[in-house]
Design a protein around this motif. Sequence first.
Motif, PDB file in Angstrom:
ATOM      1  N   ILE B  96       0.840  -1.211   0.000  1.00 49.34           N
ATOM      2  CA  ILE B  96       0.000   0.000   0.000  1.00 49.34           C
ATOM      3  C   ILE B  96       0.871   1.255   0.000  1.00 49.34           C
ATOM      4  N   ARG B  97       1.876   1.295   0.856  1.00 50.03           N
ATOM      5  CA  ARG B  97       2.563   2.576   0.999  1.00 50.03           C
ATOM      6  C   ARG B  97       3.953   2.662   0.361  1.00 50.03           C
ATOM      7  N   LEU B  98       4.526   1.523   0.006  1.00 52.03           N
ATOM      8  CA  LEU B  98       5.825   1.566  -0.665  1.00 52.03           C
ATOM      9  C   LEU B  98       5.778   1.011  -2.087  1.00 52.03           C
ATOM     10  N   GLY B  99       4.633   0.446  -2.450  1.00 50.53           N
ATOM     11  CA  GLY B  99       4.483  -0.014  -3.822  1.00 50.53           C
ATOM     12  C   GLY B  99       5.341  -1.212  -4.171  1.00 50.53           C
ATOM     13  N   ARG B 100       5.512  -2.125  -3.233  1.00 51.20           N
ATOM     14  CA  ARG B 100       6.298  -3.339  -3.506  1.00 51.20           C
ATOM     15  C   ARG B 100       5.460  -4.575  -3.182  1.00 51.20           C
ATOM     16  N   ARG B 101       5.455  -5.524  -4.110  1.00 50.98           N
ATOM     17  CA  ARG B 101       4.820  -6.813  -3.847  1.00 50.98           C
ATOM     18  C   ARG B 101       5.736  -7.650  -2.962  1.00 50.98           C
ATOM     19  N   PRO B 102       5.202  -8.720  -2.357  1.00 52.91           N
ATOM     20  CA  PRO B 102       6.051  -9.573  -1.511  1.00 52.91           C
ATOM     21  C   PRO B 102       7.278 -10.108  -2.248  1.00 52.91           C
ATOM     22  N   GLY B 104       9.053  -8.484  -4.245  1.00 50.12           N
ATOM     23  CA  GLY B 104       9.943  -7.360  -4.528  1.00 50.12           C
ATOM     24  C   GLY B 104       9.579  -6.572  -5.769  1.00 50.12           C
ATOM     25  N   GLU B 105       8.666  -7.133  -6.551  1.00 56.03           N
ATOM     26  CA  GLU B 105       8.265  -6.438  -7.781  1.00 56.03           C
ATOM     27  C   GLU B 105       7.641  -5.089  -7.435  1.00 56.03           C
ATOM     28  N   ARG B 106       7.991  -4.087  -8.252  1.00 53.90           N
ATOM     29  CA  ARG B 106       7.493  -2.744  -7.989  1.00 53.90           C
ATOM     30  C   ARG B 106       6.103  -2.563  -8.618  1.00 53.90           C
ATOM     31  N   LEU B 107       5.187  -1.968  -7.865  1.00 50.22           N
ATOM     32  CA  LEU B 107       3.895  -1.583  -8.428  1.00 50.22           C
ATOM     33  C   LEU B 107       4.075  -0.280  -9.188  1.00 50.22           C
ATOM     34  N   LEU B 108       3.325  -0.106 -10.244  1.00 45.07           N
ATOM     35  CA  LEU B 108       3.369   1.178 -10.940  1.00 45.07           C
ATOM     36  C   LEU B 108       2.609   2.201 -10.093  1.00 45.07           C
ATOM     37  N   PRO B 109       3.026   3.463 -10.162  1.00 46.68           N
ATOM     38  CA  PRO B 109       2.366   4.469  -9.317  1.00 46.68           C
ATOM     39  C   PRO B 109       0.958   4.838  -9.774  1.00 46.68           C
ATOM     40  N   VAL B 110       0.370   4.022 -10.633  1.00 54.31           N
ATOM     41  CA  VAL B 110      -1.071   4.129 -10.867  1.00 54.31           C
ATOM     42  C   VAL B 110      -1.755   3.852  -9.522  1.00 54.31           C
ATOM     43  N   HIS B 111      -1.181   2.911  -8.778  1.00 48.19           N
ATOM     44  CA  HIS B 111      -1.550   2.747  -7.367  1.00 48.19           C
ATOM     45  C   HIS B 111      -0.793   3.845  -6.610  1.00 48.19           C
ATOM     46  N   ALA B 158      13.918   6.094 -11.996  1.00 50.45           N
ATOM     47  CA  ALA B 158      14.454   7.462 -12.113  1.00 50.45           C
ATOM     48  C   ALA B 158      13.358   8.485 -11.867  1.00 50.45           C
ATOM     49  N   TRP B 159      12.172   8.221 -12.415  1.00 50.88           N
ATOM     50  CA  TRP B 159      11.051   9.149 -12.236  1.00 50.88           C
ATOM     51  C   TRP B 159      10.648   9.230 -10.771  1.00 50.88           C
ATOM     52  N   LEU B 160      10.573   8.078 -10.138  1.00 48.27           N
ATOM     53  CA  LEU B 160      10.185   8.069  -8.723  1.00 48.27           C
ATOM     54  C   LEU B 160      11.186   8.848  -7.878  1.00 48.27           C
ATOM     55  N   ALA B 161      12.474   8.662  -8.193  1.00 47.27           N
ATOM     56  CA  ALA B 161      13.512   9.349  -7.414  1.00 47.27           C
ATOM     57  C   ALA B 161      13.473  10.856  -7.642  1.00 47.27           C
ATOM     58  N   ALA B 162      13.159  11.243  -8.868  1.00 50.46           N
ATOM     59  CA  ALA B 162      13.233  12.672  -9.200  1.00 50.46           C
ATOM     60  C   ALA B 162      11.944  13.424  -8.927  1.00 50.46           C
ATOM     61  N   PHE B 163      10.815  12.804  -9.183  1.00 48.80           N
ATOM     62  CA  PHE B 163       9.582  13.578  -9.217  1.00 48.80           C
ATOM     63  C   PHE B 163       8.492  13.144  -8.239  1.00 48.80           C
ATOM     64  N   ALA B 164       8.553  11.935  -7.743  1.00 51.07           N
ATOM     65  CA  ALA B 164       7.427  11.457  -6.937  1.00 51.07           C
ATOM     66  C   ALA B 164       7.347  12.218  -5.621  1.00 51.07           C
ATOM     67  N   ALA B 203       4.606  14.338 -13.481  1.00 48.38           N
ATOM     68  CA  ALA B 203       4.642  14.562 -12.030  1.00 48.38           C
ATOM     69  C   ALA B 203       3.561  15.568 -11.673  1.00 48.38           C
ATOM     70  N   SER B 204       3.095  15.516 -10.436  1.00 46.99           N
ATOM     71  CA  SER B 204       2.085  16.479 -10.004  1.00 46.99           C
ATOM     72  C   SER B 204       2.666  17.887 -10.010  1.00 46.99           C
ATOM     73  N   ASP B 205       1.908  18.823 -10.549  1.00 44.14           N
ATOM     74  CA  ASP B 205       2.321  20.221 -10.528  1.00 44.14           C
ATOM     75  C   ASP B 205       1.791  20.831  -9.232  1.00 44.14           C
ATOM     76  N   ASN B 206       2.605  20.759  -8.214  1.00 39.77           N
ATOM     77  CA  ASN B 206       2.124  21.159  -6.896  1.00 39.77           C
ATOM     78  C   ASN B 206       1.896  22.661  -6.754  1.00 39.77           C
ATOM     79  N   SER B 207       2.345  23.428  -7.781  1.00 39.23           N
ATOM     80  CA  SER B 207       2.021  24.848  -7.738  1.00 39.23           C
ATOM     81  C   SER B 207       0.538  25.059  -8.045  1.00 39.23           C
ATOM     82  N   ARG B 208      -0.101  24.018  -8.558  1.00 37.45           N
ATOM     83  CA  ARG B 208      -1.529  24.118  -8.872  1.00 37.45           C
ATOM     84  C   ARG B 208      -2.319  23.046  -8.119  1.00 37.45           C
TER      85      ARG B 208
END
Lengths: 39, 249
Positions: B96-102, B104-111, B158-164, B203-208
């Motif tokens: 739920i909160r880290l996006g990893r299956r048991p 180790g597979e990564r969930l896409l941030p659609v979740h 890379a996207w998660l590290a830079a923009f999430a 990425a979310s535009d947090n200015s808006r």
Amino acid sequence: MLEVIEGTLAGYKDMTRADLLAIAQYLKSIPAVRNKIVK
Amino acid sequence: MRTGLAGGALAICLLVAWTSTAGAQVTPASAAEIARGKYVFGATGGCGCHTVPKGPANAGGRKYDGPFGTVYASNITPDHKTGIGSWTDEQIITAIRLGRRPNGERLLPVHPFTVFNGMAEEDLKALTAFLRTVKPVSRQNQPKKITVPLFESVFLPAWLAAFAPKETPPPKAPPSGLARGEYLVRAVGHCGECHTPRTMTMASDNSRYPTSRPIATPGSARGRWRRSPTTWAAATSPTVTWRVDSCSR
């Protein structure tokens, strides 16, 4: 949104009035943003 | 007499919840925790993305298109073979909160795990306890179809590290007031996921935050978009003048 949450076991409709007021209070507190919606 | 019947029913409910999780490392939940979990579940929007309209609750299969390909919501019922019934509490919370299956597979941030990371541990535990009480549905998860080369191995990390967004969970869920409202909007309700425009990088535009953004119609072909409604913080909306008590119903 109705379509998204259709068929769930619980939803925003089940939230308490106190929580809904807290959400309203927060949303009223954040800066206004002009963002015209294109339909 | 009524007390006795109620007690018996409660014991049966707890027994069902307990036996349905046999094999997984789970903490037996109290009726109060399960009730709290159901409330949290509702405050997330009922995990509605995991339910096909008019389909079995939480059984997954809902289709989501994105610029990377297509994903299908997972079965989050406590079915042991096709759902999360064999997962431990910690594994469910990690997904739920880290996006990893048991595995180790990564969930896409659609979740929206990046914002669910802002949920308090106690709420995640309660939510997990509730999810275990839902009727198990045997429904095999549908594999995702990624169309962008190296998307999961290179671009997504890379996207998660830079923009999430990097939400920090509070030690306890705020009980009331502005902090409670912010917690429910930002983390539990993940309102910004649909009500915040995206930048060119998606990425979310947090200015808006949280005004509006184009959202894909579930099940639609890629490229067909509709607009999510603005929230009333937007100055263009007359609802900016709404009173707090008129916004809650």
